[in-house]
Design a protein around this motif. Structure first.
Motif: not given
Length: 342
Positions: A226-236
């Motif tokens: 298992p590989v879990l990334v910390q991910f946050t998208p932003h609307l620009a």
């Protein structure tokens, strides 16, 4: 002899982008366009930038005769797409731009999309459409599932690093800025000019974004655990483009070397010289991806930045790249247009 193409959901942004790209393809001919709410209208009236093209009018899907169609692009919303595709002729090649066939495990689809999958047997058949990593399987596929645009950008940054074993798999942070066209063409209050222009904000933070299902599936399969990334998208507040910035634990020079080696022969992916970082401005309207790597003041840390056009390489351009492979054409046909600048 040209291939006959249908585009289902042609009244959306990705459908219009497919029309724009196919217009330059020497061996594809659009013979059918669907747009349920725009049925009966001319494509040039829905998208004035396409007025110069001789195109069939928009119709409902049930009014299309698929007997003369070689390949259909399905640019419909998730859930709608699987319901439509399972009713299409079994000898029809399909490239699906929705999320419906990206996740191999039906339980994962239900987890991320909130409903059971309605075409599980076809889900097993689908090939994941990240072209540079699934090229051989795509060539022989009948159904290809295009990736999410955010998922594509993140994977271009991280996949080669997992393959090369040059980063700590438990220390991956992915920060992404997405242009507003990524939210689709439907009217939404938060996308009004007065609500969006002049500001930017994160969304689906804290592990809620649906494209995490693709990251989990693909990264874990590569690593064998298992590989879990910390991910946050932003609307620009820009129309097109994605800038994905990955923060990883690993020697910066080794990170750059792994990316440069993996993409050395790829026509659409360019790794910049070490220390140079990309801009969405440099890839707008194109199928090209620019990737940059820099070091950090903290030893053993690297920053990887990826710029691509969400509507082209992140969706419709990727779809056409895959269709070229499925139809036996050169992978780059219709896709070598230079980026638009400024």
């Amino acid at each position: 002899m040209s291939s006959k193409i249908a585009i289902l959901g042609a009244s959306g942004y990705t459908g219009a982008e497919l029309v724009r790209l196919i217009a330059t393809h020497p061996q594809m001919e659009i013979v059918a366009l669907s747009g349920e709410r725009k049925a009966g209208m001319a494509m040039g009236d829905v998208f004035p930038h396409l007025r110069h093209l001789d195109l069939p009018g928009l119709v409902k899907i049930e009014d299309i005769d698929f007997s003369g169609v070689d390949l259909a692009f399905c640019a419909l919303p998730h859930a709608t797409s699987q319901a439509v595709i399972k009713e299409l002729p079994r000898d029809l090649k399909i490239v699906d731009l929705s999320a419906d066939f990206r996740l191999r495990d039906p339980a994962e689809y239900e987890k991320w999309y909130g409903q059971p999958h309605a075409a599980v047997e076809m889900q097993k058949e689908a090939v994941y459409g990240l072209t540079e990593f699934y090229r051989d399987a795509i060539r022989s596929a009948r159904l290809v599932a295009g990736t999410g645009c955010n998922a594509a950008a993140g994977q271009y940054a991280i996949r080669p690093l997992i393959e090369a074993g040059v980063i700590d798999l438990d220390e991956i942070i992915l920060d992404l800025k997405n242009g507003v066209s990524g939210a689709g063409r439907s009217l939404k209050e938060n996308l009004l000019h007065a609500e969006l222009s002049g500001g930017a904000y994160p969304y689906s933070a804290g592990g809620k974004h649906r494209h995490l299902g693709e990251f989990d599936q693909e990264f874990s399969a590569l690593a064998g655990r298992p590989v879990l990334v910390q991910f946050t998208p932003h609307l620009a507040p820009f129309n097109r483009g994605i800038l994905a910035t990955a923060y990883v634990k690993g020697a910066p020079e080794a990170v750059h070397e792994a990316l440069a080696a993996r993409y050395a022969s790829e026509r659409f992916l360019e790794v910049l010289p070490f220390g140079a970082l990309p801009s969405t401005r440099s890839v707008g309207g194109s199928n090209f991806v620019h990737i940059g790597v820099s070091g950090d003041r903290i030893p053993g840390r690297a920053t990887v930045a990826v710029a691509l056009d969400n509507l082209c390489k992140g969706s419709s351009g990727q779809a056409m790249q895959n269709a070229n492979l499925m139809l036996g054409y050169d992978e780059t046909e219709g896709l070598m247009l230079a980026p638009v600048f400024p």
